[in-house]
Design a protein around this motif. Structure first.
Motif, PDB file in Angstrom:
ATOM      1  N   MET A   1      23.290  30.351  97.393  1.00  0.00           N
ATOM      2  CA  MET A   1      22.428  30.606  96.184  1.00  0.00           C
ATOM      3  C   MET A   1      23.231  29.900  94.916  1.00  0.00           C
ATOM      4  SD  MET A   1      20.573  33.892  95.075  1.00  0.00           S
ATOM      5  CE  MET A   1      22.100  35.137  95.345  1.00  0.00           C
ATOM      6  N   GLN A   2      22.249  29.171  94.162  1.00  0.00           N
ATOM      7  CA  GLN A   2      22.729  28.599  92.721  1.00  0.00           C
ATOM      8  C   GLN A   2      22.652  29.423  91.635  1.00  0.00           C
ATOM      9  OE1 GLN A   2      23.459  25.228  93.488  1.00  0.00           O
ATOM     10  NE2 GLN A   2      23.026  25.938  95.415  1.00  0.00           N
ATOM     11  N   LEU A   3      23.547  29.286  90.654  1.00  0.00           N
ATOM     12  CA  LEU A   3      23.597  30.050  89.295  1.00  0.00           C
ATOM     13  C   LEU A   3      23.618  29.146  88.328  1.00  0.00           C
ATOM     14  CD1 LEU A   3      24.295  32.706  88.253  1.00  0.00           C
ATOM     15  CD2 LEU A   3      26.538  32.214  87.897  1.00  0.00           C
ATOM     16  N   ILE A   4      22.453  29.509  87.378  1.00  0.00           N
ATOM     17  CA  ILE A   4      22.227  28.451  86.190  1.00  0.00           C
ATOM     18  C   ILE A   4      22.747  29.626  84.835  1.00  0.00           C
ATOM     19  CG2 ILE A   4      19.868  29.207  86.103  1.00  0.00           C
ATOM     20  CD1 ILE A   4      21.046  26.433  84.012  1.00  0.00           C
ATOM     21  N   TRP A   5      24.052  28.937  84.409  1.00  0.00           N
ATOM     22  CA  TRP A   5      24.514  29.635  83.199  1.00  0.00           C
ATOM     23  C   TRP A   5      24.025  28.993  82.009  1.00  0.00           C
ATOM     24  CZ3 TRP A   5      30.399  28.441  81.563  1.00  0.00           C
ATOM     25  CH2 TRP A   5      30.698  29.283  80.257  1.00  0.00           C
ATOM     26  N   LEU A   6      22.964  30.065  81.481  1.00  0.00           N
ATOM     27  CA  LEU A   6      22.332  29.691  80.125  1.00  0.00           C
ATOM     28  C   LEU A   6      23.327  29.915  79.024  1.00  0.00           C
ATOM     29  CD1 LEU A   6      19.019  31.392  81.108  1.00  0.00           C
ATOM     30  CD2 LEU A   6      19.374  28.944  80.972  1.00  0.00           C
ATOM     31  N   ARG A   7      23.066  28.892  78.047  1.00  0.00           N
ATOM     32  CA  ARG A   7      23.637  28.969  76.813  1.00  0.00           C
ATOM     33  C   ARG A   7      22.896  28.603  75.482  1.00  0.00           C
ATOM     34  NH1 ARG A   7      28.621  26.558  79.519  1.00  0.00           N
ATOM     35  NH2 ARG A   7      28.137  24.598  78.873  1.00  0.00           N
ATOM     36  N   SER A   8      23.053  27.592  75.034  1.00  0.00           N
ATOM     37  CA  SER A   8      22.233  26.737  73.992  1.00  0.00           C
ATOM     38  C   SER A   8      21.023  26.118  74.560  1.00  0.00           C
ATOM     39  CB  SER A   8      22.903  26.240  72.762  1.00  0.00           C
ATOM     40  OG  SER A   8      23.644  25.185  73.332  1.00  0.00           O
ATOM     41  N   ASP A   9      20.398  26.826  75.501  1.00  0.00           N
ATOM     42  CA  ASP A   9      19.156  25.990  76.431  1.00  0.00           C
ATOM     43  C   ASP A   9      18.304  27.343  76.882  1.00  0.00           C
ATOM     44  OD1 ASP A   9      20.854  27.226  77.757  1.00  0.00           O
ATOM     45  OD2 ASP A   9      21.306  25.383  79.260  1.00  0.00           O
ATOM     46  N   LEU A  10      17.726  27.809  75.818  1.00  0.00           N
ATOM     47  CA  LEU A  10      16.742  28.929  75.929  1.00  0.00           C
ATOM     48  C   LEU A  10      15.520  28.761  76.409  1.00  0.00           C
ATOM     49  CD1 LEU A  10      18.672  31.590  73.823  1.00  0.00           C
ATOM     50  CD2 LEU A  10      19.272  30.973  76.154  1.00  0.00           C
TER      51      LEU A  10
ATOM     52  N   GLU B   1      25.693  20.391  79.005  1.00  0.00           N
ATOM     53  CA  GLU B   1      27.069  20.181  78.301  1.00  0.00           C
ATOM     54  C   GLU B   1      26.816  20.971  76.878  1.00  0.00           C
ATOM     55  OE1 GLU B   1      27.571  16.282  78.139  1.00  0.00           O
ATOM     56  OE2 GLU B   1      28.251  15.775  80.157  1.00  0.00           O
ATOM     57  N   GLU B   2      27.747  21.329  76.436  1.00  0.00           N
ATOM     58  CA  GLU B   2      27.748  21.706  75.115  1.00  0.00           C
ATOM     59  C   GLU B   2      29.180  21.093  74.414  1.00  0.00           C
ATOM     60  OE1 GLU B   2      25.781  25.974  74.153  1.00  0.00           O
ATOM     61  OE2 GLU B   2      28.031  26.156  74.729  1.00  0.00           O
ATOM     62  N   TYR B   3      29.068  20.999  72.908  1.00  0.00           N
ATOM     63  CA  TYR B   3      30.170  20.069  72.303  1.00  0.00           C
ATOM     64  C   TYR B   3      30.847  21.082  71.567  1.00  0.00           C
ATOM     65  CZ  TYR B   3      27.045  17.017  74.794  1.00  0.00           C
ATOM     66  OH  TYR B   3      26.230  16.652  75.829  1.00  0.00           O
ATOM     67  N   GLY B   4      32.129  20.720  70.941  1.00  0.00           N
ATOM     68  CA  GLY B   4      33.117  21.420  70.130  1.00  0.00           C
ATOM     69  C   GLY B   4      34.234  21.407  71.011  1.00  0.00           C
ATOM     70  N   VAL B   5      35.602  21.815  70.369  1.00  0.00           N
ATOM     71  CA  VAL B   5      36.625  21.785  70.915  1.00  0.00           C
ATOM     72  C   VAL B   5      36.702  23.147  71.861  1.00  0.00           C
ATOM     73  CG1 VAL B   5      37.906  20.305  69.782  1.00  0.00           C
ATOM     74  CG2 VAL B   5      37.936  22.806  69.074  1.00  0.00           C
ATOM     75  N   ASN B   6      36.108  24.228  71.346  1.00  0.00           N
ATOM     76  CA  ASN B   6      36.032  25.574  72.088  1.00  0.00           C
ATOM     77  C   ASN B   6      35.369  25.696  73.241  1.00  0.00           C
ATOM     78  OD1 ASN B   6      36.400  27.218  68.895  1.00  0.00           O
ATOM     79  ND2 ASN B   6      38.022  26.841  70.042  1.00  0.00           N
ATOM     80  N   GLU B   7      34.074  24.912  72.951  1.00  0.00           N
ATOM     81  CA  GLU B   7      33.163  24.769  73.950  1.00  0.00           C
ATOM     82  C   GLU B   7      33.496  24.071  75.327  1.00  0.00           C
ATOM     83  OE1 GLU B   7      30.887  25.887  70.636  1.00  0.00           O
ATOM     84  OE2 GLU B   7      32.590  24.460  70.741  1.00  0.00           O
ATOM     85  N   THR B   8      34.400  22.808  75.008  1.00  0.00           N
ATOM     86  CA  THR B   8      34.651  21.952  75.967  1.00  0.00           C
ATOM     87  C   THR B   8      35.954  22.723  76.647  1.00  0.00           C
ATOM     88  OG1 THR B   8      34.264  20.152  74.425  1.00  0.00           O
ATOM     89  CG2 THR B   8      35.656  19.699  76.276  1.00  0.00           C
ATOM     90  N   ALA B   9      36.852  23.257  76.031  1.00  0.00           N
ATOM     91  CA  ALA B   9      37.919  23.910  76.483  1.00  0.00           C
ATOM     92  C   ALA B   9      37.533  25.280  77.683  1.00  0.00           C
ATOM     93  CB  ALA B   9      38.951  24.752  75.499  1.00  0.00           C
TER      94      ALA B   9
ATOM     95  N   ILE C   1      33.732  26.930  94.661  1.00  0.00           N
ATOM     96  CA  ILE C   1      32.365  26.948  94.235  1.00  0.00           C
ATOM     97  C   ILE C   1      32.162  25.849  93.017  1.00  0.00           C
ATOM     98  CG2 ILE C   1      31.051  28.421  92.419  1.00  0.00           C
ATOM     99  CD1 ILE C   1      33.037  30.808  93.275  1.00  0.00           C
ATOM    100  N   GLY C   2      30.995  25.160  93.351  1.00  0.00           N
ATOM    101  CA  GLY C   2      30.471  23.844  92.515  1.00  0.00           C
ATOM    102  C   GLY C   2      30.304  24.204  91.305  1.00  0.00           C
ATOM    103  N   TRP C   3      30.601  23.052  90.461  1.00  0.00           N
ATOM    104  CA  TRP C   3      30.288  23.097  89.062  1.00  0.00           C
ATOM    105  C   TRP C   3      29.614  21.929  88.733  1.00  0.00           C
ATOM    106  CZ3 TRP C   3      30.539  25.864  84.842  1.00  0.00           C
ATOM    107  CH2 TRP C   3      30.840  25.192  83.447  1.00  0.00           C
ATOM    108  N   HIS C   4      28.513  21.930  88.218  1.00  0.00           N
ATOM    109  CA  HIS C   4      27.620  20.771  87.787  1.00  0.00           C
ATOM    110  C   HIS C   4      27.244  20.922  86.351  1.00  0.00           C
ATOM    111  CE1 HIS C   4      27.468  19.787  92.179  1.00  0.00           C
ATOM    112  NE2 HIS C   4      27.068  21.101  92.343  1.00  0.00           N
ATOM    113  N   SER C   5      27.580  19.979  85.692  1.00  0.00           N
ATOM    114  CA  SER C   5      27.088  20.089  84.134  1.00  0.00           C
ATOM    115  C   SER C   5      26.369  18.574  83.964  1.00  0.00           C
ATOM    116  CB  SER C   5      28.623  20.264  83.378  1.00  0.00           C
ATOM    117  OG  SER C   5      28.964  18.577  82.837  1.00  0.00           O
ATOM    118  N   TYR C   6      25.373  18.857  83.107  1.00  0.00           N
ATOM    119  CA  TYR C   6      24.281  17.931  82.924  1.00  0.00           C
ATOM    120  C   TYR C   6      24.255  17.612  81.249  1.00  0.00           C
ATOM    121  CZ  TYR C   6      23.092  19.965  87.437  1.00  0.00           C
ATOM    122  OH  TYR C   6      23.057  20.225  88.594  1.00  0.00           O
ATOM    123  N   LEU C   7      23.680  16.254  81.089  1.00  0.00           N
ATOM    124  CA  LEU C   7      23.650  16.052  79.650  1.00  0.00           C
ATOM    125  C   LEU C   7      22.215  16.322  79.353  1.00  0.00           C
ATOM    126  CD1 LEU C   7      24.077  13.919  77.235  1.00  0.00           C
ATOM    127  CD2 LEU C   7      22.749  12.332  78.233  1.00  0.00           C
ATOM    128  N   ASP C   8      21.921  17.307  78.324  1.00  0.00           N
ATOM    129  CA  ASP C   8      20.645  17.705  78.065  1.00  0.00           C
ATOM    130  C   ASP C   8      20.245  17.803  76.417  1.00  0.00           C
ATOM    131  OD1 ASP C   8      18.247  19.564  79.260  1.00  0.00           O
ATOM    132  OD2 ASP C   8      19.232  20.918  77.602  1.00  0.00           O
TER     133      ASP C   8
END
Length: 481
Positions: free
Chosen positions: A1-10, A100-108, A122-129
């Motif tokens: 099963m895949q998990l999409i973690w939503l942030r600033s992409d609602l 992907e999100e940007y800013g020092v806290n987001e990146t950390a 567990i796989g981790w996939h991040s995308y330019l969006d």
């Protein structure tokens, strides 16, 4: 099963991580509530409310595709790795997908989550969006991040000519899972719910964002260049809050603008070209956030300006915050912000220059106040705009260019319509008097409107002197005017 973690992409449509996750098999969505982190980031109560309202609409849309939306709490982002790892183990998740999100806290935060997941296979996939180009891929000939927008834009144009970023399909319905969606909370403790009046300006959901985009492109974009500076006119797209929360994507905006302009972004209709330019400003400031992390840490982009002798003037700062400066265009703009969670872009520059130049108050005070009230609060854009106005940033206004609020008011609100909308106590004045009631003198002045808190010409001289005294000053041309 895949998990999409939503942030600033609602959103459902053109959501890179969601499309990728759903394309790999059964998929579950999660959203983390992080109230302590939001407070630390000065996120406005109206912005948190807007996210939650959009999340509720998105939950319904996902439900129609049998994609459950789970709500978890990581009060602070430090807790995100643990919270997500537990969820992944509980649901036997193979991989987590994020935009992907940007800013020092987001990146950390993302680095820590990726490390925790990968340690458990567990796989981790991040995308330019949320950008057209990955930060670090648009660089000068010497391999550094651009510091001047016009040069950045030129390279972006070349890249866009070669290949336009495409949109991704929305997920198809999946077989129902035996997992219930969580209820999206209507309110978060510590964030006061805004009134219905403010909410009515900003209906939630992708359909509303799309409606605004279509209406703007159909009826308004041709006049964008000529009308965007006039706050009493409906000259702007009113999409910034939807872009900041990711309810609509910059690609959707770009494609709609190009469609209205026969596929051109450098020629053709000047309104469309100007609006695409604004999308690239948004892009530029996010690249700056990555290339120059100090701006995420409350530092000036131009280090020599850290030596500026800012004034400690709490009463003047409060008068600015409470729209009691005695300068109608400033007070009208600040009231628009306080009542709607939004301020017209031209006025953002005018009130920012007034605070940082005429009052000589540190730009960080203004940046923080804006973030605490903006429904479209975005670290990169807000920081970029404040540093531009205060002559401490990239492409910043040369320090000697100081907007005069009275001439800005007369030029961009000639009839005084915007002022009278937000400062109704001046309704009795004619279109000439309304810009500067102080000119009428005490006898004929407006009884319940304050006198100006500062003399514009002497305060301008004070600002010029403060900038001239900086140890090593480099004048920058250009700017976001």
């Amino acid at each position: 099963m895949q998990l999409i973690w939503l942030r600033s992409d609602l959103r459902l449509h053109d959501n890179t991580a969601l499309s990728a996750a759903a394309g790999r098999g059964p998929c579950v969505a999660v959203y983390l509530l992080s109230p302590q982190q939001w407070l630390e980031h000065d996120d406005a109560a109206c912005k948190v409310d807007f996210w939650l309202r959009n999340l509720a609409v998105l939950s319904h849309s996902l439900g129609e595709l049998n994609i459950p939306l789970l709500i978890r709490t990581a009060t602070h982002w430090h807790q995100a790795p643990q919270v997500l790892l537990e969820l992944c183990q509980q649901l036997q998740i193979e991989a987590v997908h994020v935009n992907e999100e940007y800013g020092v806290n987001e990146t950390a935060r993302d680095a820590a989550v990726a490390e925790a997941l990968e340690a458990k296979n567990i796989g981790w996939h991040s995308y330019l969006d949320q950008l057209f180009f990955k930060p670090g891929s648009v660089l000068t000939k010497t391999g550094t991040y651009f510091q001047v927008f016009s040069q950045f834009r030129k390279v972006c144009y070349e890249r866009l000519h070669r290949s336009l970023p495409g949109q991704v399909p929305a997920p198809a319905p999946q077989t129902a899972l035996d997992i219930e969606s969580d209820k999206v909370p209507a309110q978060i403790e510590g964030f006061e719910a805004p009134g219905e009046h403010l909410r009515s300006f900003w209906p939630a959901g992708e359909a509303e964002a799309r409606r605004r985009l279509d209406a703007f492109v159909d009826a308004q974009i041709d006049y964008y260049k000529s009308e965007r500076d006039f706050p009493a006119k409906p000259g702007t797209s009113q999409l910034s809050a939807y872009l900041a929360a990711g309810v609509i994507s910059p690609r959707q905006c770009l494609h709609a603008a190009l469609q209205s302009n026969q596929g051109e972004f450098e020629s053709g209709k000047v309104g469309a070209v100007t609006w695409i330019n604004e999308l690239l400003w948004r892009e530029f400031y996010k690249h700056i956030l990555v290339g120059y992390p100090r701006v995420s840490r409350h530092r000036a982009f131009r280090p020599e300006t850290e030596a500026l002798a800012w004034r400690d003037a709490p009463e003047e700062l409060l008068a600015w915050q409470e729209a009691r400066t005695g300068l109608p265009i400033i007070d009208a703009a600040m009231r628009q912000l306080l009542e709607t969670g939004w301020m017209h872009n031209r006025l953002r520059m005018v009130v920012a220059m007034f605070l940082t130049k005429n009052l000589l108050i540190d730009w960080r005070e203004g940046e923080r106040f804006f973030m605490r009230h903006l429904i479209d609060g975005d670290l990169a854009a807000n920081n970029g705009g404040w540093q531009w106005s205060s002559s401490t940033g990239t492409d910043s206004a040369p320090y000697f260019r100081i907007f005069n609020p009275l001439s800005q008011s007369e030029k961009f609100d000639t009839e005084g319509l915007f002022i009278k909308q937000w400062v109704p106590e001046l309704n009795g004045l004619n279109k000439k008097e309304v810009h500067n009631p102080a000119d009428l003198g005490g006898l004929f002045g407006v009884a319940d409107y304050p006198s100006p808190i500062v003399n514009l010409s002497t305060s301008r001289q004070r600002a010029l002197a403060a900038f001239k005294n900086l140890p090593s000053r480099q004048d920058a041309g250009g700017g976001h005017a």
